[in-house]
Design a protein around this motif. Sequence first.
Motif, PDB file in Angstrom:
ATOM      1  N   LEU A  47       0.841  -1.204   0.000  1.00  0.00           N
ATOM      2  CA  LEU A  47       0.000   0.000   0.000  1.00  0.00           C
ATOM      3  C   LEU A  47       0.876   1.254   0.000  1.00  0.00           C
ATOM      4  O   LEU A  47       0.563   2.247  -0.664  1.00  0.00           O
ATOM      5  CB  LEU A  47      -0.924  -0.010   1.220  1.00  0.00           C
ATOM      6  N   HIS A  48       1.962   1.209   0.743  1.00  0.00           N
ATOM      7  CA  HIS A  48       2.891   2.351   0.805  1.00  0.00           C
ATOM      8  C   HIS A  48       3.482   2.631  -0.569  1.00  0.00           C
ATOM      9  O   HIS A  48       3.555   3.796  -0.992  1.00  0.00           O
ATOM     10  CB  HIS A  48       4.002   2.054   1.812  1.00  0.00           C
ATOM     11  N   ILE A  49       3.914   1.583  -1.264  1.00  0.00           N
ATOM     12  CA  ILE A  49       4.474   1.742  -2.613  1.00  0.00           C
ATOM     13  C   ILE A  49       3.481   2.469  -3.512  1.00  0.00           C
ATOM     14  O   ILE A  49       3.852   3.328  -4.331  1.00  0.00           O
ATOM     15  CB  ILE A  49       4.838   0.365  -3.215  1.00  0.00           C
ATOM     16  N   ASN A  50       2.199   2.154  -3.353  1.00  0.00           N
ATOM     17  CA  ASN A  50       1.147   2.757  -4.187  1.00  0.00           C
ATOM     18  C   ASN A  50       0.589   4.047  -3.587  1.00  0.00           C
ATOM     19  O   ASN A  50      -0.502   4.494  -3.966  1.00  0.00           O
ATOM     20  CB  ASN A  50       0.029   1.742  -4.419  1.00  0.00           C
ATOM     21  N   GLN A  51       1.338   4.628  -2.625  1.00  0.00           N
ATOM     22  CA  GLN A  51       1.037   5.933  -2.017  1.00  0.00           C
ATOM     23  C   GLN A  51      -0.288   5.950  -1.245  1.00  0.00           C
ATOM     24  O   GLN A  51      -0.922   6.987  -1.100  1.00  0.00           O
ATOM     25  CB  GLN A  51       1.060   7.046  -3.076  1.00  0.00           C
ATOM     26  N   LYS A  52      -0.678   4.813  -0.691  1.00  0.00           N
ATOM     27  CA  LYS A  52      -1.868   4.739   0.164  1.00  0.00           C
ATOM     28  C   LYS A  52      -1.385   4.688   1.612  1.00  0.00           C
ATOM     29  O   LYS A  52      -1.447   3.657   2.279  1.00  0.00           O
ATOM     30  CB  LYS A  52      -2.699   3.510  -0.200  1.00  0.00           C
ATOM     31  N   PHE A  53      -0.919   5.826   2.100  1.00  0.00           N
ATOM     32  CA  PHE A  53      -0.182   5.868   3.356  1.00  0.00           C
ATOM     33  C   PHE A  53      -1.068   5.622   4.579  1.00  0.00           C
ATOM     34  O   PHE A  53      -0.644   4.939   5.519  1.00  0.00           O
ATOM     35  CB  PHE A  53       0.556   7.194   3.479  1.00  0.00           C
ATOM     36  N   ASP A  54      -2.258   6.169   4.593  1.00  0.00           N
ATOM     37  CA  ASP A  54      -3.149   5.952   5.742  1.00  0.00           C
ATOM     38  C   ASP A  54      -3.546   4.483   5.841  1.00  0.00           C
ATOM     39  O   ASP A  54      -3.571   3.905   6.936  1.00  0.00           O
ATOM     40  CB  ASP A  54      -4.391   6.839   5.624  1.00  0.00           C
ATOM     41  N   GLU A  55      -3.840   3.867   4.688  1.00  0.00           N
ATOM     42  CA  GLU A  55      -4.193   2.449   4.692  1.00  0.00           C
ATOM     43  C   GLU A  55      -2.991   1.599   5.107  1.00  0.00           C
ATOM     44  O   GLU A  55      -3.147   0.590   5.804  1.00  0.00           O
ATOM     45  CB  GLU A  55      -4.680   2.034   3.310  1.00  0.00           C
ATOM     46  N   ALA A  56      -1.806   2.000   4.685  1.00  0.00           N
ATOM     47  CA  ALA A  56      -0.595   1.266   5.074  1.00  0.00           C
ATOM     48  C   ALA A  56      -0.412   1.313   6.585  1.00  0.00           C
ATOM     49  O   ALA A  56      -0.114   0.292   7.227  1.00  0.00           O
ATOM     50  CB  ALA A  56       0.629   1.858   4.374  1.00  0.00           C
ATOM     51  N   THR A  57      -0.610   2.497   7.168  1.00  0.00           N
ATOM     52  CA  THR A  57      -0.457   2.645   8.617  1.00  0.00           C
ATOM     53  C   THR A  57      -1.467   1.771   9.359  1.00  0.00           C
ATOM     54  O   THR A  57      -1.155   1.184  10.406  1.00  0.00           O
ATOM     55  CB  THR A  57      -0.626   4.115   9.016  1.00  0.00           C
ATOM     56  N   THR A  58      -2.678   1.657   8.830  1.00  0.00           N
ATOM     57  CA  THR A  58      -3.688   0.783   9.433  1.00  0.00           C
ATOM     58  C   THR A  58      -3.191  -0.659   9.464  1.00  0.00           C
ATOM     59  O   THR A  58      -3.376  -1.380  10.456  1.00  0.00           O
ATOM     60  CB  THR A  58      -5.009   0.868   8.641  1.00  0.00           C
ATOM     61  N   GLN A  59      -2.542  -1.103   8.405  1.00  0.00           N
ATOM     62  CA  GLN A  59      -2.006  -2.464   8.363  1.00  0.00           C
ATOM     63  C   GLN A  59      -0.850  -2.651   9.341  1.00  0.00           C
ATOM     64  O   GLN A  59      -0.722  -3.702   9.975  1.00  0.00           O
ATOM     65  CB  GLN A  59      -1.570  -2.820   6.939  1.00  0.00           C
ATOM     66  N   TYR A  60      -0.023  -1.627   9.486  1.00  0.00           N
ATOM     67  CA  TYR A  60       1.068  -1.724  10.464  1.00  0.00           C
ATOM     68  C   TYR A  60       0.503  -1.852  11.875  1.00  0.00           C
ATOM     69  O   TYR A  60       1.038  -2.597  12.710  1.00  0.00           O
ATOM     70  CB  TYR A  60       1.981  -0.506  10.364  1.00  0.00           C
ATOM     71  N   ASP A  61      -0.572  -1.112  12.155  1.00  0.00           N
ATOM     72  CA  ASP A  61      -1.225  -1.224  13.466  1.00  0.00           C
ATOM     73  C   ASP A  61      -1.766  -2.639  13.669  1.00  0.00           C
ATOM     74  O   ASP A  61      -1.655  -3.206  14.764  1.00  0.00           O
ATOM     75  CB  ASP A  61      -2.369  -0.215  13.580  1.00  0.00           C
ATOM     76  N   ALA A  62      -2.341  -3.203  12.605  1.00  0.00           N
ATOM     77  CA  ALA A  62      -2.891  -4.557  12.701  1.00  0.00           C
ATOM     78  C   ALA A  62      -1.786  -5.580  12.934  1.00  0.00           C
ATOM     79  O   ALA A  62      -1.943  -6.523  13.723  1.00  0.00           O
ATOM     80  CB  ALA A  62      -3.662  -4.895  11.426  1.00  0.00           C
ATOM     81  N   PHE A  63      -0.660  -5.409  12.252  1.00  0.00           N
ATOM     82  CA  PHE A  63       0.448  -6.348  12.425  1.00  0.00           C
ATOM     83  C   PHE A  63       1.047  -6.251  13.826  1.00  0.00           C
ATOM     84  O   PHE A  63       1.529  -7.238  14.381  1.00  0.00           O
ATOM     85  CB  PHE A  63       1.521  -6.081  11.368  1.00  0.00           C
ATOM     86  N   GLU A  64       0.988  -5.059  14.410  1.00  0.00           N
ATOM     87  CA  GLU A  64       1.559  -4.855  15.739  1.00  0.00           C
ATOM     88  C   GLU A  64       0.913  -5.772  16.776  1.00  0.00           C
ATOM     89  O   GLU A  64       1.552  -6.174  17.752  1.00  0.00           O
ATOM     90  CB  GLU A  64       1.410  -3.388  16.142  1.00  0.00           C
ATOM     91  N   LYS A  65      -0.344  -6.136  16.553  1.00  0.00           N
ATOM     92  CA  LYS A  65      -1.045  -7.018  17.492  1.00  0.00           C
ATOM     93  C   LYS A  65      -0.449  -8.420  17.476  1.00  0.00           C
ATOM     94  O   LYS A  65      -0.587  -9.174  18.445  1.00  0.00           O
ATOM     95  CB  LYS A  65      -2.527  -7.073  17.141  1.00  0.00           C
TER      96      LYS A  65
END
Length: 877
Positions: free
Chosen positions: A129-147
């Motif tokens: 998502l980051h590569i495709n400049q979808k930064f907010d969605e990418a951050t949501t995935q990082y939060d999900a992975f943190e769990k």
Amino acid sequence: MIYLLFIILQFLMKKLVILSLLVLCINVNAQVKAGGTYKDYFSEGSYLLLEDNFLMAKDNFEAAYQIDSTSANINYLLGVCYLKSLNEKSKAEVHLARAIKNVTKTYKNDNYQEKAAPPLAIYYYGQALHINQKFDEATTQYDAFEKFANGDKEYTKMIAKAKATAAYAKELIAVPLNVQITNLGDSINGTYPDFSPVMSADERMLIYTTRRPNTTGGIKDVYGYYNEDVVVSYKDEMGRWSSPQPISPNINSSGMEASINITPDGQTLIVYRDAGEGNGGNIYYSTFDGKDWSTLKEFGSDVNTKHWESHACLSSDGNLLFFVSDRPGGFGGRDIYRCVKLPNGKWSKAFNMGPTINTEYDEDGAFIHPDGTTFFFTSKGHKTMGGFDIMFATLNEENKFSDVTNIGYPINTTDDDVFYISSPDGKRGYFSSAKDGGYGEKDIYMISIPEAKEKPLALFKGQIIPADGEKLPEDLTIIVKDKQTGEIVGTYRPKLINGSFSTILPPGREYNFSYQAPQGEEFYNEDVFVTNELSYNEIKREVNLEPVKLLGKIKTKSKAIVLNTIVLNNSKQKNAVPAAKIVVEEKGGNAQTYTANDKGRYDNIALQADKKYTVFAENAAGKKTALAEVSTMGVKGSKVINQLLYIDGKAPSATSKELLLDVIVKDAKTRKVLSNSEIVLTDAEGNKYNATTDDKGSVKSIELVPETKYTLNATHDGAASETTAFSTENIKGSKRITKTLYVGNEGGGQAVANLEATEYEYYFKYNKNLNDEAENQWNTFIDKVIELSSKKTVSIKINASASYVPTRAFKNNKTLAASRARKLQDKIKDAVIAKGGNVKKLRFSRKSKVQGPRYKGDWDLGRAKYEPYQYVKAKAR
């Protein structure tokens, strides 16, 4: 058919090296077999993935995907391969989006029956998502992975960096630079990768690297790409690029060669070569004689090692070499190092450029601008938009690079951006990219930066033009000297293809250009003065030749002798005096008066041969310069004479016995003084003072000039110090200045600071030895041990640890940990003895262990999560 096979085998037997490579290529191309099973494709792809062969792994996973596209695992593996590709990263998003729909904590590695994806798929989906400049969605995935991270330190660190990168990318994209990015077109770029451009200072010669089928030998590497070759293209008077041609058989081979940098004069090319011997690639250089490039040569010193040296550049004066290496002892990954040219013409030992430039991640792509103060490089560790970003740092008043800055968007993107070079005026840049809409996998682009501040330097662009119907004579040489010091600034060979040559001239100096025929006979001569103006300046010269066939020797068309005059306020500030009156009088003849332009110049005053003249100038206030004498006696042929006229007279260069410099040279590691070290003191005018240290490592009472800037450096046995800058400006009255220079690297380690004086801790990077005697904490600890031992017996407890990461040097990691403890004990003893302490008063106890997470063959996350368990600690009481 049998006859054909016989012919092929006969040919291959004569070319054993090519045979092995061809067999390798046949195996590579056979990785994806028609009619294979899902298990076949999955297993082969997984094997290739562990080897970082993402291209061939992707082909196998795609074949498996055609059989079962519902598997979250195959979508995960295919998505990872797309993320690691050169120009297909955008395709990763769709596969990883499918993968995260079925995630399991009990994921089975390399098991074709596993249909679920690991939790790591969520992190990679964020990356896609980051590569495709979808930064907010990418951050949501990082939060999900943190769990799923469960407090794992390395995962936590990785997530934090990814979030910071997303936030910073979003910030940069919101304020894009005013730039225009232009593809250099199909004359330069093709359907195969074209990259790593280097450019002569006049921007008329482009050298770059390509991976086309017609590269030397036509051989592919293990990843299925054609080997790299270096090619060259020239720009004509209409601004059109010629089609690329192999640069020279002296450079290209059937192995890997890549262009990595060129000096501004276009005379020295730096080349990367990987001979395929398993020791990683190295860096070399080739010189140009006007007709062809020389065979590759090594820089010497410790530039090349058995490790990977990937990139390098030279300063415009040729006295500094910057290069990239992943050798042990750095800050992590690839680091940038620096070497200084010694008085004997050899290179010093390599210096790590330190934590201002280098990080725990990778740095690469070093490029020093011809202005000598702007240093470009690429980094994964500084604030980036993702992957490698292009950075620049500037040289501060202490002669050290500081203020590392991201060059900005859209020059940098969410993908890797590397190998950036800048034009001399700073208005254009050249780089390679896998941007959408290109001609091939990687294309070369030009960036126009209209708002960039021009660099304060002078570019001399010369061209020798042959007579109509004739070719440029071979082996012409242009020798440029500093008129004040007489030192040769450079020797240049014009290109036979167009007669051009170029060089960068530092401001505030006067130069003499001597144009010479093959036997050293001078056929043209001119003086060139470069002012101290804080702007970019281009000096263009054309030298037209008479027909060589007719005259039998090389002569210029014009036989004129001309005088160029420059009126300045004084020799220190060198500010132009506009509208000054200039009087040129022939001795015994007439006087002519001219008016200087707004830059204090009046050029092309015609003089006669075998005459003597006097010249002076007068400003608006009626103040006159001293009389200058100009002679054309004995001048044969053409000559351009520069005459500097100072309204305030020529400033004295006398020293002041009230300003004195003392220099002490020490070893950076042992802090011992070094006798017989060479020191060089250079003032702002380029004047040098050389001296050798005495048996106390010092040079005393060097006389300095008031209101002058200096640089100072030292060399000893092939090692050099950092260059120190200082100034006598604003110093009132008498003063003795003392400078201490440390020669050599101060070691590659990470000692822990802010400990008690009785404590010492050292954390190892991967494959790094204990080597930090110069660290303040180490010296503090040793001094405290000596102090305590003067009063009582000192107990020193040593604890050492190793991680579970395998090592070749030891049979097991328990032995490694014990070795670290023993080496620290020996090191403490040696340091105490060296400082006059009594080791008989020391009592040691050692403990060692192996700890940390079990090694799982992590091929992507790096070694950082194991490093907290790689240390030695000592405590004295």
